[in-house]
Write a protein that holds these residues in place. Structure first.
Motif, PDB file in Angstrom:
ATOM      1  N   GLU A   9      -8.204  -6.961  -7.423  1.00 34.56           N
ATOM      2  CA  GLU A   9      -9.598  -6.538  -7.289  1.00 34.56           C
ATOM      3  C   GLU A   9     -10.154  -6.205  -8.667  1.00 34.56           C
ATOM      4  O   GLU A   9      -9.465  -5.635  -9.514  1.00 34.56           O
ATOM      5  CB  GLU A   9      -9.712  -5.305  -6.389  1.00 34.56           C
ATOM      6  CG  GLU A   9      -9.641  -5.631  -4.922  1.00 34.56           C
ATOM      7  CD  GLU A   9     -10.150  -4.487  -4.064  1.00 34.56           C
ATOM      8  OE1 GLU A   9     -10.878  -4.757  -3.096  1.00 34.56           O
ATOM      9  OE2 GLU A   9      -9.805  -3.332  -4.349  1.00 34.56           O
ATOM     10  N   ARG A  52     -12.865   0.051  -2.787  1.00 35.81           N
ATOM     11  CA  ARG A  52     -11.835  -0.935  -3.114  1.00 35.81           C
ATOM     12  C   ARG A  52     -10.488  -0.208  -3.081  1.00 35.81           C
ATOM     13  O   ARG A  52     -10.357   0.796  -2.410  1.00 35.81           O
ATOM     14  CB  ARG A  52     -12.127  -1.546  -4.493  1.00 35.81           C
ATOM     15  CG  ARG A  52     -13.485  -2.247  -4.552  1.00 35.81           C
ATOM     16  CD  ARG A  52     -13.825  -2.710  -5.962  1.00 35.81           C
ATOM     17  NE  ARG A  52     -15.119  -3.384  -6.009  1.00 35.81           N
ATOM     18  CZ  ARG A  52     -16.290  -2.772  -6.122  1.00 35.81           C
ATOM     19  NH1 ARG A  52     -16.347  -1.454  -6.218  1.00 35.81           N
ATOM     20  NH2 ARG A  52     -17.423  -3.461  -6.145  1.00 35.81           N
ATOM     21  N   TRP A  53      -9.511  -0.731  -3.798  1.00 28.47           N
ATOM     22  CA  TRP A  53      -8.245  -0.030  -3.964  1.00 28.47           C
ATOM     23  C   TRP A  53      -8.252   0.533  -5.382  1.00 28.47           C
ATOM     24  O   TRP A  53      -7.729  -0.054  -6.302  1.00 28.47           O
ATOM     25  CB  TRP A  53      -7.075  -0.967  -3.728  1.00 28.47           C
ATOM     26  CG  TRP A  53      -5.738  -0.291  -3.743  1.00 28.47           C
ATOM     27  CD1 TRP A  53      -5.437   0.952  -4.226  1.00 28.47           C
ATOM     28  CD2 TRP A  53      -4.515  -0.823  -3.246  1.00 28.47           C
ATOM     29  NE1 TRP A  53      -4.112   1.236  -4.078  1.00 28.47           N
ATOM     30  CE2 TRP A  53      -3.514   0.156  -3.461  1.00 28.47           C
ATOM     31  CE3 TRP A  53      -4.164  -2.024  -2.638  1.00 28.47           C
ATOM     32  CZ2 TRP A  53      -2.179  -0.057  -3.107  1.00 28.47           C
ATOM     33  CZ3 TRP A  53      -2.847  -2.223  -2.289  1.00 28.47           C
ATOM     34  CH2 TRP A  53      -1.865  -1.255  -2.516  1.00 28.47           C
ATOM     35  N   ASN A  74      -8.885  -1.173 -10.536  1.00 28.25           N
ATOM     36  CA  ASN A  74      -8.656  -1.528  -9.130  1.00 28.25           C
ATOM     37  C   ASN A  74      -7.443  -2.440  -9.026  1.00 28.25           C
ATOM     38  O   ASN A  74      -7.154  -3.224  -9.940  1.00 28.25           O
ATOM     39  CB  ASN A  74      -9.889  -2.198  -8.543  1.00 28.25           C
ATOM     40  CG  ASN A  74     -11.035  -1.226  -8.370  1.00 28.25           C
ATOM     41  OD1 ASN A  74     -10.875  -0.169  -7.763  1.00 28.25           O
ATOM     42  ND2 ASN A  74     -12.200  -1.552  -8.925  1.00 28.25           N
ATOM     43  N   TYR A  75      -6.743  -2.343  -7.894  1.00 27.40           N
ATOM     44  CA  TYR A  75      -5.445  -2.999  -7.779  1.00 27.40           C
ATOM     45  C   TYR A  75      -5.518  -4.312  -6.993  1.00 27.40           C
ATOM     46  O   TYR A  75      -5.757  -5.375  -7.573  1.00 27.40           O
ATOM     47  CB  TYR A  75      -4.450  -2.022  -7.139  1.00 27.40           C
ATOM     48  CG  TYR A  75      -3.010  -2.454  -7.195  1.00 27.40           C
ATOM     49  CD1 TYR A  75      -2.476  -3.126  -8.296  1.00 27.40           C
ATOM     50  CD2 TYR A  75      -2.148  -2.168  -6.133  1.00 27.40           C
ATOM     51  CE1 TYR A  75      -1.154  -3.506  -8.350  1.00 27.40           C
ATOM     52  CE2 TYR A  75      -0.810  -2.542  -6.175  1.00 27.40           C
ATOM     53  CZ  TYR A  75      -0.322  -3.217  -7.276  1.00 27.40           C
ATOM     54  OH  TYR A  75       1.002  -3.594  -7.318  1.00 27.40           O
ATOM     55  N   THR A 134      -7.218   2.781  -8.468  1.00 29.87           N
ATOM     56  CA  THR A 134      -5.957   3.378  -8.926  1.00 29.87           C
ATOM     57  C   THR A 134      -6.274   4.386 -10.027  1.00 29.87           C
ATOM     58  O   THR A 134      -6.788   5.453  -9.755  1.00 29.87           O
ATOM     59  CB  THR A 134      -4.973   2.293  -9.387  1.00 29.87           C
ATOM     60  OG1 THR A 134      -5.604   1.437 -10.363  1.00 29.87           O
ATOM     61  CG2 THR A 134      -4.501   1.449  -8.207  1.00 29.87           C
ATOM     62  N   LEU A 191       0.816  -1.206   0.000  1.00 29.36           N
ATOM     63  CA  LEU A 191       0.000   0.000   0.000  1.00 29.36           C
ATOM     64  C   LEU A 191       0.853   1.261   0.000  1.00 29.36           C
ATOM     65  O   LEU A 191       0.447   2.298  -0.527  1.00 29.36           O
ATOM     66  CB  LEU A 191      -0.923  -0.005   1.229  1.00 29.36           C
ATOM     67  CG  LEU A 191      -1.773   1.248   1.468  1.00 29.36           C
ATOM     68  CD1 LEU A 191      -2.754   1.453   0.320  1.00 29.36           C
ATOM     69  CD2 LEU A 191      -2.518   1.142   2.796  1.00 29.36           C
ATOM     70  N   GLN A 212      -5.140   8.184  -4.393  1.00 22.60           N
ATOM     71  CA  GLN A 212      -4.420   7.502  -5.471  1.00 22.60           C
ATOM     72  C   GLN A 212      -4.440   8.338  -6.760  1.00 22.60           C
ATOM     73  O   GLN A 212      -3.519   9.054  -7.052  1.00 22.60           O
ATOM     74  CB  GLN A 212      -5.046   6.124  -5.727  1.00 22.60           C
ATOM     75  CG  GLN A 212      -4.932   5.157  -4.563  1.00 22.60           C
ATOM     76  CD  GLN A 212      -3.556   4.554  -4.420  1.00 22.60           C
ATOM     77  OE1 GLN A 212      -3.214   3.571  -5.051  1.00 22.60           O
ATOM     78  NE2 GLN A 212      -2.745   5.156  -3.565  1.00 22.60           N
ATOM     79  N   TYR A 236      -9.151   6.126  -4.253  1.00 22.57           N
ATOM     80  CA  TYR A 236      -8.541   5.885  -2.946  1.00 22.57           C
ATOM     81  C   TYR A 236      -8.381   4.386  -2.711  1.00 22.57           C
ATOM     82  O   TYR A 236      -9.060   3.564  -3.343  1.00 22.57           O
ATOM     83  CB  TYR A 236      -9.443   6.427  -1.823  1.00 22.57           C
ATOM     84  CG  TYR A 236      -9.453   7.922  -1.674  1.00 22.57           C
ATOM     85  CD1 TYR A 236      -8.617   8.554  -0.753  1.00 22.57           C
ATOM     86  CD2 TYR A 236     -10.299   8.707  -2.456  1.00 22.57           C
ATOM     87  CE1 TYR A 236      -8.633   9.926  -0.608  1.00 22.57           C
ATOM     88  CE2 TYR A 236     -10.312  10.087  -2.318  1.00 22.57           C
ATOM     89  CZ  TYR A 236      -9.475  10.693  -1.392  1.00 22.57           C
ATOM     90  OH  TYR A 236      -9.488  12.059  -1.258  1.00 22.57           O
ATOM     91  N   TRP A 237      -7.501   4.041  -1.760  1.00 23.85           N
ATOM     92  CA  TRP A 237      -7.652   2.768  -1.080  1.00 23.85           C
ATOM     93  C   TRP A 237      -8.739   3.034  -0.054  1.00 23.85           C
ATOM     94  O   TRP A 237      -8.538   3.681   0.953  1.00 23.85           O
ATOM     95  CB  TRP A 237      -6.356   2.331  -0.395  1.00 23.85           C
ATOM     96  CG  TRP A 237      -6.570   1.091   0.443  1.00 23.85           C
ATOM     97  CD1 TRP A 237      -6.972  -0.133   0.002  1.00 23.85           C
ATOM     98  CD2 TRP A 237      -6.419   0.981   1.866  1.00 23.85           C
ATOM     99  NE1 TRP A 237      -7.091  -1.012   1.062  1.00 23.85           N
ATOM    100  CE2 TRP A 237      -6.754  -0.359   2.224  1.00 23.85           C
ATOM    101  CE3 TRP A 237      -6.040   1.852   2.873  1.00 23.85           C
ATOM    102  CZ2 TRP A 237      -6.706  -0.824   3.530  1.00 23.85           C
ATOM    103  CZ3 TRP A 237      -5.996   1.398   4.190  1.00 23.85           C
ATOM    104  CH2 TRP A 237      -6.323   0.075   4.507  1.00 23.85           C
ATOM    105  N   ASP A 283      -6.800  -6.674  -3.483  1.00 24.26           N
ATOM    106  CA  ASP A 283      -7.709  -6.874  -2.353  1.00 24.26           C
ATOM    107  C   ASP A 283      -6.844  -6.899  -1.095  1.00 24.26           C
ATOM    108  O   ASP A 283      -6.336  -7.950  -0.699  1.00 24.26           O
ATOM    109  CB  ASP A 283      -8.473  -8.177  -2.530  1.00 24.26           C
ATOM    110  CG  ASP A 283      -9.498  -8.414  -1.422  1.00 24.26           C
ATOM    111  OD1 ASP A 283      -9.617  -7.552  -0.534  1.00 24.26           O
ATOM    112  OD2 ASP A 283     -10.158  -9.465  -1.433  1.00 24.26           O
ATOM    113  N   TRP A 320      -5.772   7.622   1.926  1.00 27.58           N
ATOM    114  CA  TRP A 320      -4.845   7.005   0.978  1.00 27.58           C
ATOM    115  C   TRP A 320      -5.282   7.346  -0.449  1.00 27.58           C
ATOM    116  O   TRP A 320      -5.786   6.502  -1.193  1.00 27.58           O
ATOM    117  CB  TRP A 320      -4.789   5.496   1.189  1.00 27.58           C
ATOM    118  CG  TRP A 320      -4.074   5.087   2.441  1.00 27.58           C
ATOM    119  CD1 TRP A 320      -4.630   4.751   3.638  1.00 27.58           C
ATOM    120  CD2 TRP A 320      -2.650   4.961   2.625  1.00 27.58           C
ATOM    121  NE1 TRP A 320      -3.672   4.426   4.557  1.00 27.58           N
ATOM    122  CE2 TRP A 320      -2.436   4.547   3.964  1.00 27.58           C
ATOM    123  CE3 TRP A 320      -1.552   5.160   1.796  1.00 27.58           C
ATOM    124  CZ2 TRP A 320      -1.164   4.324   4.486  1.00 27.58           C
ATOM    125  CZ3 TRP A 320      -0.281   4.941   2.318  1.00 27.58           C
ATOM    126  CH2 TRP A 320      -0.100   4.528   3.636  1.00 27.58           C
TER     127      TRP A 320
END
Length: 555
Positions: free
Chosen positions: A204, A144-145, A166-167, A147, A30, A96, A115-116, A169, A94
């Motif tokens: 993800e 989610r994460w 998404n990056y 990007t 992260l 992104q 965001y994350w 999980d 966080w």
């Protein structure tokens, strides 16, 4: 006149540190991905403003001292004013990536920030302020994460839709620590412990959101063709009409997994064709670690070509569009491979920095492992940004050393965007780095050759003309650009399209192919100007901003 890039960050007033994870050894993946940057004209005064995405640390900050995203208003004199609080954009977390578009067609560009955690959609109210409409727009389930993200009108209904890469999980409560022995998970590098991943960590699934035209979005990921059904680790995304059928397609750069190419079926669905198109894996069938991505017509044949930035020890990739649904990898033949093997790439952008009419390639680099410096390897954490000049014959030359030390850095670079922020006729560069100040690089000398900058205003099409194709013909040579949201890595470049025209001082003709089919054709367009073209009018007006400069002496 020689061209240089000068670091004007402090002079411009961008003294806002980007915080992202630890400054030494990273505990989790992260802490490595960093943040993006954006150029946008949020107040419609003709001058590009700046938005910086910020992050945080695992330890966090005392209340009231958290790092925040920042919006800077262009003062028209080379400096920027921090208007974050006034604009209602103070937000920590966080952060992104960022994408820009006028999603509600009200004439003011809006912001989507990933965001994350919870992504956020900010509606531009047109009075210098923004409102968080994430819940109202139906996007609160997108936790989610996230990007990279990008807008495009994939069904040509006049409203831009949204693709979010998404990056991983990721949950710090269960994530393995550096040096852990977990089957299938990489927790060491060159024999020493490092943060774990990305290999072995689950990805993800990306998301495609359809704009209803009523201020809301609907998740159509499954209905649109079961997109990203394998949940790859997405980092970069770009829309572009790769097969010239009038509908935007999608390219996704994935980390240590195959890249994806979604061809638009023109009926609301997509089909994935990356493997057959030749961009999923390298020439030996191996997955590369794709980060940044961009599309542009680098050989001036009227078809979009592709660049993808990859990990250290892998060349950054270049693909030539073969006009039949396939791409030919030209990484080594073009010289890109040799110039980039010893860099770990992120921000990726085609940019005609010298206005000679050929699109060059700019690549921002930086390692993910701070520990490489401690172990005195042949690779470093901070790395130079690389500028590759298009020779006009299918090859590129590394000219980084010739444009001044400011561009090269080195820096732990991540996001990157380009814009003619000072309206002097050449493209400037903004770079985000991990735990450092952003870097604003002013292009000095690029406008000694001729140029044209075009802003589109849609009427039946989406307001920004995103997805429109602009073709400029001067002295018998045609050059093409598409209006594009997103691309690069986590970042948003100016929505205006910029053309270098070389030594051509004569008037140009201009053709705009709007999403959905309408075409505007304009004759006798003067060069060395920034203009506005409104859909259906068949003419242009001068863009607001700085008056066109007098013609510079030619060598």
């Amino acid at each position: 006149m020689d061209i240089t890039f000068a670091d004007v960050t402090a002079k411009a007033g961008l003294q806002t540190r980007i915080v992202y994870g630890a400054s030494g050894q990273n505990k989790y993946i992260l802490e490595t991905t960093g943040t993006g940057v954006a150029f946008l004209d949020y107040d419609n005064d003709g001058w590009p403003d700046i938005f910086l995405v910020n992050g945080t640390t695992l330890e966090g900050f005392p209340k009231g001292q958290e790092p925040s995203n920042h919006l800077f208003r262009n003062r028209h004199d080379g400096t920027f004013e921090d208007v974050t609080r006034r604009a209602g954009l103070v937000q920590s977390g966080w952060g992104q990536g960022v994408a820009v578009a006028d999603y509600d067609n009200d004439g003011f560009d809006d912001l989507f920030v990933t965001y994350w955690g919870q992504n956020r959609l900010y509606r531009n109210k047109g009075d210098g302020t923004f409102e968080d409409v994430t819940a109202r727009a139906g996007l609160t389930t997108d936790r989610r994460w996230g990007t990279s993200a990008a807008f495009a009108d994939y069904d040509n209904d006049g409203f831009v839709d949204l693709y979010v890469a998404n990056y991983i999980d990721f949950d710090p409560k269960t994530a393995p620590l550096p040096g852990a022995k977990v089957p299938g998970v990489n927790c060491s590098y060159r024999g020493f412990p490092v943060m774990c991943g990305p290999r072995g960590l689950p990805g993800e699934r990306d998301r495609l959101y359809h704009n209803t035209g009523k201020g809301t979005f609907t998740d159509v990921t499954a209905q649109a063709g079961d997109l990203d059904k394998d949940s790859y680790r997405g980092l970069g995304v770009v829309w572009g009409d790769v097969n010239n059928d009038g509908y935007p397609d999608i390219v996704v750069a994935n980390d240590a997994q195959p890249n994806l190419l979604y061809v638009n079926n023109r009926n609301g669905t997509f089909r994935e064709t990356a493997l057959e198109a030749g961009i999923a894996v390298d020439e030996d069938g191996r997955e590369r670690a794709g980060m940044g991505v961009d599309l542009a017509d680098y050989d001036n044949d009227g078809w979009l070509d592709l660049a993808i930035a990859n990990f250290y020890g892998e060349p950054h990739s270049l693909y030539s569009n073969q006009r039949n649904g396939n791409f030919l990898e030209t990484t080594w033949a073009s010289g890109i491979g040799r110039a980039t093997m010893r860099h770990l790439g992120w921000g990726t952008r085609f940019i005609d920095y010298d206005n000679d009419g050929w699109k060059d390639l700019l690549l921002v680099n930086g390692h993910v492992y701070p520990e490489v410096d401690l172990h005195k390897l042949d690779e470093t954490y901070a790395q130079p940004t690389v500028l590759l000049r298009n020779n006009g014959n299918g090859t590129f030359a590394d000219v980084t050393a010739s444009v001044g030390a400011a561009l090269a850095g080195p820096r732990p670079g991540r996001g990157m965007a380009v814009s003619d922020y000072d309206d002097d006729g050449d493209l400037d560069v903004l770079i985000a780095s991990v735990n450092a100040y952003p870097c604003l690089l002013e292009n000095r000398g690029g406008s000694t050759k001729h140029w044209l900058t075009v802003r589109l205003v849609g009427r039946k099409s989406n307001r920004d003309g995103i997805g429109a194709r602009v073709i400029v013909t001067a002295a018998g040579v045609s050059r093409m650009e598409e209006v594009r949201s997103g691309a690069s890595y986590l970042s948003q470049s100016d929505l205006r399209v910029h053309f270098g025209l070389g030594e051509t001082a004569s008037a140009a003709s201009l053709e705009v192919r709007w999403p959905g089919g309408p075409v505007d054709r304009l004759a006798d367009v003067p060069v060395d100007r920034a203009i506005v073209v409104r859909e259906g009018e068949g003419t242009f007006t001068p863009a607001p901003g700085r008056p066109a400069p007098p013609a510079a002496p030619r060598r």
